[in-house]
Scaffold this motif. Structure first.
Motif, PDB file in Angstrom:
ATOM      1  N   ARG A 166      28.107  81.796  37.926  1.00  0.00           N
ATOM      2  CA  ARG A 166      27.142  82.394  37.012  1.00  0.00           C
ATOM      3  C   ARG A 166      27.853  83.304  36.011  1.00  0.00           C
ATOM      4  O   ARG A 166      28.663  84.147  36.394  1.00  0.00           O
ATOM      5  N   CYS A 167      27.498  83.153  34.745  1.00  0.00           N
ATOM      6  CA  CYS A 167      28.049  84.004  33.711  1.00  0.00           C
ATOM      7  C   CYS A 167      27.523  85.424  33.914  1.00  0.00           C
ATOM      8  O   CYS A 167      26.313  85.637  34.045  1.00  0.00           O
ATOM      9  N   ALA A 168      28.429  86.401  33.953  1.00  0.00           N
ATOM     10  CA  ALA A 168      28.033  87.789  34.208  1.00  0.00           C
ATOM     11  C   ALA A 168      27.259  88.374  33.027  1.00  0.00           C
ATOM     12  O   ALA A 168      26.543  89.372  33.187  1.00  0.00           O
ATOM     13  N   TRP A 169      27.364  87.759  31.853  1.00  0.00           N
ATOM     14  CA  TRP A 169      26.689  88.293  30.671  1.00  0.00           C
ATOM     15  C   TRP A 169      25.293  87.684  30.494  1.00  0.00           C
ATOM     16  O   TRP A 169      24.310  88.399  30.372  1.00  0.00           O
ATOM     17  N   CYS A 170      25.201  86.345  30.486  1.00  0.00           N
ATOM     18  CA  CYS A 170      23.915  85.698  30.177  1.00  0.00           C
ATOM     19  C   CYS A 170      23.257  85.074  31.408  1.00  0.00           C
ATOM     20  O   CYS A 170      22.165  84.531  31.300  1.00  0.00           O
ATOM     21  N   GLN A 171      23.894  85.142  32.583  1.00  0.00           N
ATOM     22  CA  GLN A 171      23.354  84.651  33.857  1.00  0.00           C
ATOM     23  C   GLN A 171      23.189  83.133  33.899  1.00  0.00           C
ATOM     24  O   GLN A 171      22.523  82.603  34.779  1.00  0.00           O
ATOM     25  N   VAL A 172      23.787  82.426  32.932  1.00  0.00           N
ATOM     26  CA  VAL A 172      23.710  80.964  32.921  1.00  0.00           C
ATOM     27  C   VAL A 172      24.728  80.398  33.908  1.00  0.00           C
ATOM     28  O   VAL A 172      25.833  80.923  34.015  1.00  0.00           O
ATOM     29  N   HIS A 173      24.333  79.351  34.631  1.00  0.00           N
ATOM     30  CA  HIS A 173      25.241  78.717  35.580  1.00  0.00           C
ATOM     31  C   HIS A 173      26.077  77.650  34.884  1.00  0.00           C
ATOM     32  O   HIS A 173      25.528  76.802  34.187  1.00  0.00           O
ATOM     33  N   VAL A 174      27.373  77.707  35.095  1.00  0.00           N
ATOM     34  CA  VAL A 174      28.294  76.730  34.503  1.00  0.00           C
ATOM     35  C   VAL A 174      29.253  76.244  35.580  1.00  0.00           C
ATOM     36  O   VAL A 174      29.518  76.968  36.538  1.00  0.00           O
ATOM     37  N   PRO A 175      29.782  75.013  35.442  1.00  0.00           N
ATOM     38  CA  PRO A 175      30.772  74.523  36.410  1.00  0.00           C
ATOM     39  C   PRO A 175      32.022  75.400  36.382  1.00  0.00           C
ATOM     40  O   PRO A 175      32.433  75.865  35.310  1.00  0.00           O
ATOM     41  N   GLU A 176      32.594  75.588  37.565  1.00  0.00           N
ATOM     42  CA  GLU A 176      33.756  76.466  37.679  1.00  0.00           C
ATOM     43  C   GLU A 176      34.893  76.019  36.759  1.00  0.00           C
ATOM     44  O   GLU A 176      35.608  76.853  36.204  1.00  0.00           O
ATOM     45  N   SER A 177      35.035  74.684  36.579  1.00  0.00           N
ATOM     46  CA  SER A 177      36.135  74.173  35.763  1.00  0.00           C
ATOM     47  C   SER A 177      35.974  74.540  34.298  1.00  0.00           C
ATOM     48  O   SER A 177      36.943  74.554  33.549  1.00  0.00           O
ATOM     49  N   GLU A 178      34.724  74.832  33.863  1.00  0.00           N
ATOM     50  CA  GLU A 178      34.488  75.172  32.457  1.00  0.00           C
ATOM     51  C   GLU A 178      34.324  76.676  32.253  1.00  0.00           C
ATOM     52  O   GLU A 178      34.195  77.133  31.123  1.00  0.00           O
ATOM     53  N   ALA A 179      34.301  77.431  33.351  1.00  0.00           N
ATOM     54  CA  ALA A 179      34.053  78.862  33.244  1.00  0.00           C
ATOM     55  C   ALA A 179      35.367  79.636  33.095  1.00  0.00           C
ATOM     56  O   ALA A 179      36.436  79.133  33.405  1.00  0.00           O
ATOM     57  N   LEU A 180      35.257  80.859  32.605  1.00  0.00           N
ATOM     58  CA  LEU A 180      36.403  81.767  32.493  1.00  0.00           C
ATOM     59  C   LEU A 180      36.257  82.858  33.539  1.00  0.00           C
ATOM     60  O   LEU A 180      35.150  83.306  33.826  1.00  0.00           O
ATOM     61  N   ARG A 181      37.386  83.292  34.106  1.00  0.00           N
ATOM     62  CA  ARG A 181      37.340  84.332  35.120  1.00  0.00           C
ATOM     63  C   ARG A 181      38.133  85.544  34.651  1.00  0.00           C
ATOM     64  O   ARG A 181      39.251  85.415  34.159  1.00  0.00           O
TER      65      ARG A 181
END
Ligand SMILES: [Zn+2]
Length: 88
Positions: free
Chosen positions: A48-63
């Motif tokens: 889950r994006c900490a800013w907009c709460q949208v769920h995205v696949p881990e491979s496309e997300a930034l940590r």
């Protein structure tokens, strides 16, 4: 002459066994890793994006800083917000 035929048979058997093992290994690898052509996003870890709460696949997300983000823009905004919170 006989020896040559026996050698040819041994080579043929070894070749077939090797081919079978190679196919089994390839199938096992496919089963293990999952085909990348599979339906998009299925079976992937969602974060889950900490800013907009949208769920995205881990491979496309930034940590960053222990949080997940859907894009670098949201990561920057989140970190800016947190910095200004801490300074005030
Ligand atoms: Zn976001």
């Amino acid at each position: 002459m006989n020896l040559l035929i026996i050698r040819l048979i041994i080579f043929a058997v070894l070749f077939l066994v090797g081919l079978k093992l190679y196919r089994m290994y390839r199938q096992w690898k496919l089963d293990h890793e999952g085909s990348p052509a599979d339906s998009h996003g299925e079976g992937k870890q969602m974060v889950r994006c900490a800013w907009c709460q949208v769920h995205v696949p881990e491979s496309e997300a930034l940590r960053d800083k222990g949080e997940w983000f859907c894009s670098s823009a949201h990561r920057d905004r989140y970190l800016q917000e947190r910095q200004s919170d801490e300074s005030e």
